[in-house]
Design an enzyme around this catalytic site. Structure first.
Site, PDB file in Angstrom:
ATOM      1  N   ASP A 311       9.272  12.460 -14.548  1.00 46.21           N
ATOM      2  CA  ASP A 311       8.660  11.312 -15.221  1.00 46.21           C
ATOM      3  C   ASP A 311       7.845  11.730 -16.440  1.00 46.21           C
ATOM      4  O   ASP A 311       7.408  12.866 -16.570  1.00 46.21           O
ATOM      5  CB  ASP A 311       7.759  10.549 -14.232  1.00 46.21           C
ATOM      6  N   GLU A 312       7.641  10.762 -17.308  1.00 46.71           N
ATOM      7  CA  GLU A 312       6.665  10.824 -18.396  1.00 46.71           C
ATOM      8  C   GLU A 312       6.740  12.096 -19.242  1.00 46.71           C
ATOM      9  O   GLU A 312       5.781  12.842 -19.352  1.00 46.71           O
ATOM     10  CB  GLU A 312       5.250  10.645 -17.833  1.00 46.71           C
ATOM     11  N   ASN A 313       7.909  12.300 -19.816  1.00 47.45           N
ATOM     12  CA  ASN A 313       8.051  13.374 -20.784  1.00 47.45           C
ATOM     13  C   ASN A 313       8.601  12.737 -22.054  1.00 47.45           C
ATOM     14  O   ASN A 313       9.757  12.324 -22.087  1.00 47.45           O
ATOM     15  CB  ASN A 313       9.038  14.423 -20.246  1.00 47.45           C
TER      16      ASN A 313
END
Ligand code: ACM
Length: 685
Positions: A311-313
């Site tokens: 997640d969240e890259n």
């Protein structure tokens, strides 16, 4: 003084409940179970619990089932001596939760005793959880109602995801959560073990990960991990570890700088916001590192599923590093212009490499919905958190999928809101074949704003609403008020199991009150909730990993029960009653009186509380909320007077009410008054 206040409070609610129950005409058999079983037919008989039940187990009973039966018997009755009534257990074979073995069971209570039949031992464990929620009590003592339960889960994967990386959660906390999970038939602990702020599990292969990479030096030893796995297995719960890559990895890079994408060194990350720091996808050494680490960790964690986050890259670390951009060009991981690194393509490349490492070890990869892409092999399981769309897209593309969107407990939304999220609602766009790919879902608890002291109060009892949504049929779970009634019973049950969801906030309040009486502070805390979503990051208080979570906002419930009851009373005053349904409420005067008593109580509380708020520096920031609560109470009382007199509100009064209630909505100390919405409704705004 405080005790009297509590007692009259209770008497008031009891009166309302009694009236409700009498109107409904079904007080006796109102179900106590959460999650509700597929079917339960209650009789008139009772099996008293004065003496212990006598267990009748086949000689071949496995040790886990034997121990589970002993735990249940001890919880059902403190009596050591068994009476004539028996607890008879029959099952086909030992169930393997990691193989999704059947959890179906039947449970019968008759005057002679209890019998449990199930195809596997997992069904026995679920039946015992049901049995522990069946006891009722009256003047003659505790008893089991006569009942025939036939039950099975709607979804095979019913999880709770716990973030032990942001705030470390000691083994005792994990075990208490496992006890609670077992009580509501959740069967997967998703253990988020690594993040920017900490790598929380001992690695013998790369020891700097847990020694250098964990802020505060807190981590689970491998022996502790095995202890948790055994505790979970004894309750029919699988443990899926999460090692979040390629982003959320500052702690890894602090320990092993060679993993970094941008060739700089990193200090331990002490803030909470997403870093977008990611490990280097272009170097072979990254994959040899992951191969060695995952070899170690897939052995430590025997479950066939292995979560790799994802997640969240946003790819900034990659795009800004010339050698990674050059590598991406050679690999054709660029946008249409052939020049710009395409983050999605690079991450899919990375995911495929990681998937191959896991497949070599016989593991199925899970990731958050960001890992989804057209080139991702179908075996990868997608956990949808950013929206319902991710779940449907994943199933549409042929991936097994889990729903977590709607089940994020750390956002402080209501149990009703979680309850309304359904992996497969009646209007699901998925075909039957795609629906079969939806394995279930997971409640999620991220711990930026929950430490080991308050985390249980942030999870329980609301996770029970998710558990019921995932276990029970839709048909059986149409009533939100009834869910809340049973959630109240669950909360009390969890307290007897040792959970600290009620005790911990109470202790915090006592600490804050110091030598003063805690009552007035509690009365304010009870109508507060922490601000919703991720607003706590943005309200003028700079949180770091060192911030203590011991302010009033941390003692406030995630969902205020007082506010919910207040809102129900308001509804009964402002809405026409619906005769003949469970929603029918007694005529207005009793409820008007209850609302009036509540509002007068808030005004009086403000007077009692202000001196403490003014003199205790750690409470001063909450003084405006107490003042505003008293002002809300004023509006409530005025409106009730108007309603009783049959008067319409004047334009001037409405303007005053609107201004008061708008001001009352403003948060302070990252907490907000939970009663304003209902007050607006009462005021006709
Ligand atoms: C997530 O909440 N970042 C999975």
């Amino acid at each position: 003084m405080r005790k009297e206040g509590k007692a009259s409070e209770w008497a008031k609610w009891l009166l309302v409940l009694l009236l409700l129950a009498t109107r409904a005409g079904a007080a006796q058999m109102a179900p106590t179970l959460l999650p509700l079983p597929a079917t339960a037919r209650y009789g008139q008989g009772r099996l008293p619990l004065k003496a212990a039940l006598k267990p009748l187990l086949p000689a071949t009973t496995d040790p886990i089932t034997r121990a589970a039966v002993a735990r249940t018997l001890a919880r059902l009755s403190p009596a050591k001596a068994a009476g004539a009534a028996t607890l008879q257990i029959r099952y086909g074979r030992v169930g393997r939760p990691e193989l999704f073995d059947e959890e179906r069971y039947s449970l019968r209570v008759t005057l002679m005793g209890v019998s449990i039949d199930a195809p596997t031992s997992l069904g026995v464990l679920r039946a015992l959880a049901t049995l522990e929620q069946l006891p009722r009590a009256d003047k003659k003592g505790r008893y089991l109602p006569e009942v025939d339960v036939q039950d099975q889960p709607r979804f095979a994967w019913r999880g709770l995801s716990l973030d032990a990386a942001r705030h470390f959660l000691p083994v005792a906390v994990i075990k208490r959560n496992l006890d609670a999970m077992a009580a509501v038939k959740l069967n997967v602990l998703h253990w988020h073990l690594t993040d920017d702020q900490g790598f929380r599990v001992e690695s013998k292969v790369f020891p700097r990960l847990h020694t250098v990479g964990s802020i505060n030096g807190l981590f689970y030893s491998q022996a502790e991990v095995r202890e948790v796995l055994a505790y979970a297995a004894a309750r029919g719960i699988r443990v899926v570890p999460e090692f979040d890559v390629p982003s959320h990895t500052t702690s890894w890079i602090v320990a092993y700088p060679r993993l970094a994408s941008n060739d700089s060194t990193y200090a331990p990350y002490r803030l909470w916001r997403t870093t977008n720091v990611a490990i280097d996808p272009s170097r072979e050494t990254t994959y040899t590192f992951l191969d060695s680490l995952f070899t170690e960790m897939t052995t430590l964690f025997p479950d066939p599923y292995f979560h790799v986050g994802g997640d969240e890259n946003d790819g900034r670390n990659w795009r800004r590093t010339p050698r990674i951009v050059a590598w991406a060009k050679t690999q054709h991981l660029t946008r249409a212009d052939s020049l710009t690194l395409d983050k999605h393509r690079v991450q899919t490349y990375f995911n495929r490499r990681v998937l191959a490492l896991l497949q070599k070890r016989g593991k199925t990869m899970i990731g958050w919905d960001e890992i989804l892409g057209p080139d991702l092999p179908k075996e990868a399981v997608i956990q949808s958190w950013r929206g319902k769309k991710g779940l449907n897209e994943a199933a549409h593309l042929g991936h097994p999928a889990l729903l977590s969107n709607g089940y994020y407990l750390d956002l402080n939304f209501s149990a009703a809101s979680a309850y309304s999220a359904d992996p497969l609602p009646p209007d699901t766009p998925l075909t039957p074949a795609e629906q079969a790919l939806v394995l279930g879902g997971e409640a999620a608890m991220w711990t930026e704003f929950a430490d080991s002291v308050v985390v249980e109060s942030r999870i329980w009892p609301r996770a029970g609403a998710v558990a019921e949504r995932l276990w029970s049929t839709r048909a059986a779970t149409q009533s939100v008020p009834d869910m809340y009634r049973r959630l109240g019973l669950l909360s009390a049950q969890l307290e007897t199991l040792g959970l600290r969801h009620r005790r911990a906030p109470e202790l915090l309040l006592k600490q804050l009150a110091g030598s003063s009486s805690v009552g007035p502070l509690r009365s304010l805390a009870e109508v507060l909730e922490p601000v919703k979503e991720y607003k706590r990051h943005f309200q003028g208080y700079a949180y770091t990993t060192d911030s203590r979570l011991n302010r009033l906002v941390d003692a406030a419930p995630a969902e205020s029960e007082v506010a919910r009851r207040f809102a129900a009373l308001v509804d009964s005053v402002v809405l026409p009653p619906r005769p003949g349904t469970l929603g029918f409420l007694p005529p207005a005067p009793a409820q008007v009186a209850a609302l009036r008593a509540e509002a007068i109580g808030w005004q009086a509380n403000d007077i009692l509380l202000q001196p403490l708020l003014a003199t205790n520096p750690s409470l001063a920031e909450y003084a405006p909320l107490s003042t505003r609560l008293a002002a809300v109470a004023g509006v409530v009382l005025e409106r009730l007077t108007q309603l009783q007199a049959g008067q319409a509100a004047s334009v001037a009064w409405l303007a005053h009410a609107r201004a008061t209630l708008e001001a009352a909505q403003a948060p302070a100390g990252q907490a907000e008054l939970a009663v304003v919405k209902a007050a607006r409704k009462l005021a006709g705004l």
